[in-house]
Design a protein around this motif. Structure first.
Motif, mmCIF file in Angstrom:
data_model
loop_
_atom_site.group_PDB
_atom_site.id
_atom_site.type_symbol
_atom_site.label_atom_id
_atom_site.label_comp_id
_atom_site.label_asym_id
_atom_site.label_seq_id
_atom_site.Cartn_x
_atom_site.Cartn_y
_atom_site.Cartn_z
ATOM 1 N N THR A 1 42.331 32.402 42.920
ATOM 2 C CA THR A 1 41.399 32.128 41.824
ATOM 3 C C THR A 1 40.161 33.013 41.868
ATOM 4 N N SER B 1 44.072 37.817 36.779
ATOM 5 C CA SER B 1 44.417 36.590 36.049
ATOM 6 C C SER B 1 45.921 36.350 35.978
ATOM 7 N N TYR C 1 47.714 32.990 40.443
ATOM 8 C CA TYR C 1 47.034 31.710 40.279
ATOM 9 C C TYR C 1 47.156 30.830 41.514
ATOM 10 N N TRP C 2 46.289 29.818 41.546
ATOM 11 C CA TRP C 2 46.399 28.752 42.550
ATOM 12 C C TRP C 2 47.361 27.709 41.995
ATOM 13 N N LEU D 1 45.991 27.306 38.088
ATOM 14 C CA LEU D 1 44.621 27.699 37.756
ATOM 15 C C LEU D 1 44.482 29.174 38.118
ATOM 16 N N GLU E 1 41.987 31.703 37.410
ATOM 17 C CA GLU E 1 40.769 32.374 37.857
ATOM 18 C C GLU E 1 39.556 31.475 37.667
#
Length: 207
Positions: free
Chosen positions: A90, A95, A98-99, A198, A200
């Motif tokens: 993140t 972008s 992701y997490w 998620l 960023e």
């Protein structure tokens, strides 16, 4: 000749400038009134600025008039992550990584090297800002923001995110920030074989 009558002593409030002189009626009255008015206004302004609301107003004004610059966390830790999608994704500036959180209630905590004035947070939700890849995984539409200051004081705020790709700016306005924690809530698109994504999280301080 009749002796002159002795003037009565001045009341205590007439012994304080600008009242201390004996003056003829209407002599200097306007000037004294303006001086008194300025003193009262100055006291009121000083009292207001010492109040939390007054200080907050000043800081908010400085946020709007100043420039914001990016600040990078010293460390990033998640309460849980799916394999191959760690929380550090993140803050990597990409972008399309992701997490991945297994379920709602998972959280990610960002710790900063020095306390700072947090003016904005930009959150890029989903698996990517690319519209075709955005909805490949579930998204959290409610996020709990918890900010911890240097003295241990905490502030909480409920964020509502739009279900769309791209960055979403959230104005904050917290001083002496040391840690920021995000808790994912209210998932959409969550199904067997899918997880919350998620992409960023960006932080901005007042320069």
């Amino acid at each position: 000749m009749k002796p002159l009558a002795k003037a009565a002593p001045l009341p205590w409030w007439r012994t304080v400038w600008p009242f201390r002189r004996r003056v003829r009626a209407s002599s200097g009255g306007v000037t004294r009134f303006l001086v008194i008015l300025l003193v009262v206004l100055a006291l009121c302004a000083g009292g207001f600025l010492l109040m939390p609301a007054g200080r907050a107003l000043i800081e908010d004004t400085r946020d709007k008039l100043g420039k914001a610059k990016s600040v990078t966390p010293m460390s990033t830790e998640a309460s849980a992550s799916v394999p191959g999608h760690p929380a550090k994704n993140t803050t990597d500036g990409l972008s399309n990584r992701y997490w991945g959180a297994p379920a709602t209630g998972a959280s990610v905590t960002y710790t900063f090297r020095e306390p700072f004035r947090l003016v904005d947070v930009i959150i890029t939700n989903g698996a990517s800002k690319d519209p075709q890849k955005y909805a490949l995984q579930a998204r959290a539409l409610q996020v709990e923001l918890e900010v911890t200051a240097e003295d241990g004081t905490t502030h909480k705020k409920e964020l509502t995110l739009s279900d769309k790709p791209g960055g979403q700016t959230i104005a904050t306005g917290y001083s002496d920030v040391q840690k920021v924690r995000l808790v994912l809530r209210s998932a959409v698109g969550l199904a067997p074989g899918r997880h919350l994504a998620l992409a960023e999280v960006e932080f901005f301080q007042r320069s």
